[in-house]
Design a protein around this motif. Structure first.
Motif, PDB file in Angstrom:
ATOM      1  N   PHE A 134      45.607  46.902  32.275  1.00  0.00           N
ATOM      2  CA  PHE A 134      43.991  46.292  32.231  1.00  0.00           C
ATOM      3  C   PHE A 134      43.315  47.870  32.420  1.00  0.00           C
ATOM      4  O   PHE A 134      42.188  48.142  31.798  1.00  0.00           O
ATOM      5  CB  PHE A 134      43.605  45.648  33.261  1.00  0.00           C
ATOM      6  CG  PHE A 134      41.953  45.162  33.506  1.00  0.00           C
ATOM      7  CD1 PHE A 134      41.542  44.426  32.547  1.00  0.00           C
ATOM      8  CD2 PHE A 134      41.500  45.603  34.565  1.00  0.00           C
ATOM      9  CE1 PHE A 134      40.280  44.079  32.572  1.00  0.00           C
ATOM     10  CE2 PHE A 134      39.917  45.450  34.423  1.00  0.00           C
ATOM     11  CZ  PHE A 134      39.512  44.487  33.628  1.00  0.00           C
ATOM     12  N   ASN A 135      43.760  48.748  33.187  1.00  0.00           N
ATOM     13  CA  ASN A 135      43.086  50.048  33.670  1.00  0.00           C
ATOM     14  C   ASN A 135      43.072  50.757  32.422  1.00  0.00           C
ATOM     15  O   ASN A 135      41.932  51.691  31.990  1.00  0.00           O
ATOM     16  CB  ASN A 135      44.007  50.616  34.679  1.00  0.00           C
ATOM     17  CG  ASN A 135      43.330  52.103  35.244  1.00  0.00           C
ATOM     18  OD1 ASN A 135      43.530  52.911  34.830  1.00  0.00           O
ATOM     19  ND2 ASN A 135      42.231  51.912  35.982  1.00  0.00           N
ATOM     20  N   LYS A 140      36.855  54.486  33.004  1.00  0.00           N
ATOM     21  CA  LYS A 140      37.189  55.045  34.552  1.00  0.00           C
ATOM     22  C   LYS A 140      36.369  55.334  35.262  1.00  0.00           C
ATOM     23  O   LYS A 140      35.397  56.125  34.679  1.00  0.00           O
ATOM     24  CB  LYS A 140      38.474  55.989  34.362  1.00  0.00           C
ATOM     25  CG  LYS A 140      39.789  55.667  33.298  1.00  0.00           C
ATOM     26  CD  LYS A 140      40.418  54.644  33.799  1.00  0.00           C
ATOM     27  CE  LYS A 140      41.671  54.431  33.094  1.00  0.00           C
ATOM     28  NZ  LYS A 140      41.351  54.270  31.656  1.00  0.00           N
ATOM     29  N   LEU A 141      36.145  55.063  36.508  1.00  0.00           N
ATOM     30  CA  LEU A 141      35.261  55.614  37.542  1.00  0.00           C
ATOM     31  C   LEU A 141      35.625  56.985  37.915  1.00  0.00           C
ATOM     32  O   LEU A 141      36.611  57.339  38.162  1.00  0.00           O
ATOM     33  CB  LEU A 141      35.326  54.765  39.000  1.00  0.00           C
ATOM     34  CG  LEU A 141      34.983  53.019  38.538  1.00  0.00           C
ATOM     35  CD1 LEU A 141      35.050  52.516  39.896  1.00  0.00           C
ATOM     36  CD2 LEU A 141      33.516  53.043  37.919  1.00  0.00           C
ATOM     37  N   ILE A 181      42.539  47.983  38.928  1.00  0.00           N
ATOM     38  CA  ILE A 181      41.834  47.116  38.449  1.00  0.00           C
ATOM     39  C   ILE A 181      40.098  47.232  38.603  1.00  0.00           C
ATOM     40  O   ILE A 181      39.359  46.870  37.624  1.00  0.00           O
ATOM     41  CB  ILE A 181      42.286  45.480  39.187  1.00  0.00           C
ATOM     42  CG1 ILE A 181      43.453  45.048  38.837  1.00  0.00           C
ATOM     43  CG2 ILE A 181      41.066  44.408  38.820  1.00  0.00           C
ATOM     44  CD1 ILE A 181      43.912  43.827  39.531  1.00  0.00           C
ATOM     45  N   LEU A 182      39.917  47.675  39.649  1.00  0.00           N
ATOM     46  CA  LEU A 182      38.622  48.098  39.918  1.00  0.00           C
ATOM     47  C   LEU A 182      38.153  49.307  38.959  1.00  0.00           C
ATOM     48  O   LEU A 182      36.859  49.724  38.960  1.00  0.00           O
ATOM     49  CB  LEU A 182      38.292  48.297  41.335  1.00  0.00           C
ATOM     50  CG  LEU A 182      38.535  47.140  42.333  1.00  0.00           C
ATOM     51  CD1 LEU A 182      38.529  47.680  43.730  1.00  0.00           C
ATOM     52  CD2 LEU A 182      37.371  46.474  41.872  1.00  0.00           C
ATOM     53  N   GLY A 183      38.923  50.062  38.223  1.00  0.00           N
ATOM     54  CA  GLY A 183      38.737  50.985  37.512  1.00  0.00           C
ATOM     55  C   GLY A 183      38.892  52.472  37.905  1.00  0.00           C
ATOM     56  O   GLY A 183      38.222  53.289  37.302  1.00  0.00           O
ATOM     57  N   MET A 184      39.685  52.911  39.168  1.00  0.00           N
ATOM     58  CA  MET A 184      39.900  54.154  39.682  1.00  0.00           C
ATOM     59  C   MET A 184      40.876  54.753  38.683  1.00  0.00           C
ATOM     60  O   MET A 184      41.820  54.221  38.163  1.00  0.00           O
ATOM     61  CB  MET A 184      40.378  53.887  40.962  1.00  0.00           C
ATOM     62  CG  MET A 184      39.050  53.625  42.116  1.00  0.00           C
ATOM     63  SD  MET A 184      39.679  53.582  43.837  1.00  0.00           S
ATOM     64  CE  MET A 184      40.183  55.235  44.105  1.00  0.00           C
ATOM     65  N   ALA A 189      43.482  56.697  42.819  1.00  0.00           N
ATOM     66  CA  ALA A 189      43.916  55.585  43.402  1.00  0.00           C
ATOM     67  C   ALA A 189      45.096  55.902  44.511  1.00  0.00           C
ATOM     68  O   ALA A 189      45.307  55.434  45.648  1.00  0.00           O
ATOM     69  CB  ALA A 189      44.142  54.920  42.493  1.00  0.00           C
ATOM     70  N   GLY A 190      46.167  56.710  43.987  1.00  0.00           N
ATOM     71  CA  GLY A 190      47.279  57.269  44.719  1.00  0.00           C
ATOM     72  C   GLY A 190      46.884  57.808  45.887  1.00  0.00           C
ATOM     73  O   GLY A 190      47.506  57.556  47.082  1.00  0.00           O
ATOM     74  N   ALA A 191      46.000  58.848  45.818  1.00  0.00           N
ATOM     75  CA  ALA A 191      45.797  59.524  47.030  1.00  0.00           C
ATOM     76  C   ALA A 191      45.080  58.869  48.151  1.00  0.00           C
ATOM     77  O   ALA A 191      45.383  58.750  49.263  1.00  0.00           O
ATOM     78  CB  ALA A 191      44.845  60.884  46.716  1.00  0.00           C
TER      79      ALA A 191
END
Length: 270
Positions: A134-135, A140-141, A181-184, A189-191
């Motif tokens: 989905f990402n 992307k944000l 899913i939120l678009g990061m 997202a990992g950090a």
């Protein structure tokens, strides 16, 4: 538990904590595979202490920067630049995590049942695969945690982290899943996911250490230290390489691994 078994626990914890495959699920299943007595939640928590040290040393510059911003940014909205938004979002995520962890605690006692873990490995592996797919399909944000107050995003990631109280869910896996899913972006997202683990782990250790000190002798402290040191060394190496690969690797491979482990564990235990 002997030194070798403690080292195996540390190795599994260090390798699996930062990969979206559920370290707590692996640790809870180890006694069934190695045919040893389950050392319990407190021992697992101390293995998490080793990987928490790995996060602190790896992200030490970022942590130092955010800590220095912490108090001023909470008091004055105009102080701290982009860092102030990260601090506020981080605090809100942590608050939401703590709230739901306390809420889920009464039902977490059944969480170490092997079948429960196998189901979690499978279901949340599927969610990780979907989130990665989905990402790729959406815009992307751009570093949302430093661009303003993001209560929705921070709150949902905090809630997702709380679900990791159940072994097999994977703390890094479920927070990555929600963030994607939120678009990061993957690296953001990992950090954020790795740093977000620190307050929860540290709070858990502070809560359990007094009881741990009462029940441990010199030999068991050596066993515990062996596990912690191993999880720290392996954990640091894992987070280092995962942060380099996270933007390139297909996370579906981790979902496939979770399904494989779930099937393997079902075959071994049942």
């Amino acid at each position: 538990m002997n030194l070798f078994e403690a080292a195996v626990y540390g190795l599994i914890q260090g390798f699996s904590e930062f990969l979206p495959i559920s370290s707590s699920g692996h640790l809870a299943l180890l006694p069934h595979v190695m045919h040893i007595e389950d050392p319990g939640v407190v021992f697992d928590l101390m293995m998490h202490f080793g990987t928490a040290l790995a996060v602190i040393t790896y992200f030490r510059k970022d942590i130092t920067k955010y800590v220095s911003t912490f108090t001023p940014s909470l008091v004055n909205f105009k102080v701290g630049g982009e860092d102030r938004w990260f601090v506020r979002n981080f605090v809100f995520s942590t608050f939401v995590s703590v709230f739901f962890i306390v809420l889920f605690m009464p039902i977490s006692k059944i969480a170490r049942d092997p079948m429960f873990i196998i189901i979690n490995l499978s279901v949340f592996g599927g969610l990780l695969w979907f989130a990665d797919w989905f990402n790729h399909k959406r815009d992307k944000l751009d570093s949302p945690m430093t661009s303003g107050l993001q209560l929705k995003i921070a709150g949902l990631i905090g809630f997702a982290q709380a679900l990791a109280i159940f072994p097999g869910v994977s703390r890094s896996g479920i927070t990555l899943t929600m963030a994607l899913i939120l678009g990061m972006r993957r690296k953001d997202a990992g950090a954020y996911s790795f740093l977000l683990s620190l307050p929860i782990i540290i709070a858990g250790i502070i809560k359990e250490v007094p009881d741990l000190l009462k029940t441990q002798d010199n030999s068991s402290f050596l066993v515990l230290a062996t596990g912690i040191l191993t999880s720290f060394i392996v954990g640091w190496a894992t987070v280092h390489f995962f942060m380099k690969l996270i933007g390139k690797i297909n996370l579906g491979w981790f979902a496939a691994y979770r399904w494989f482990i779930a099937i393997l564990m079902a075959a071994i235990i049942y």
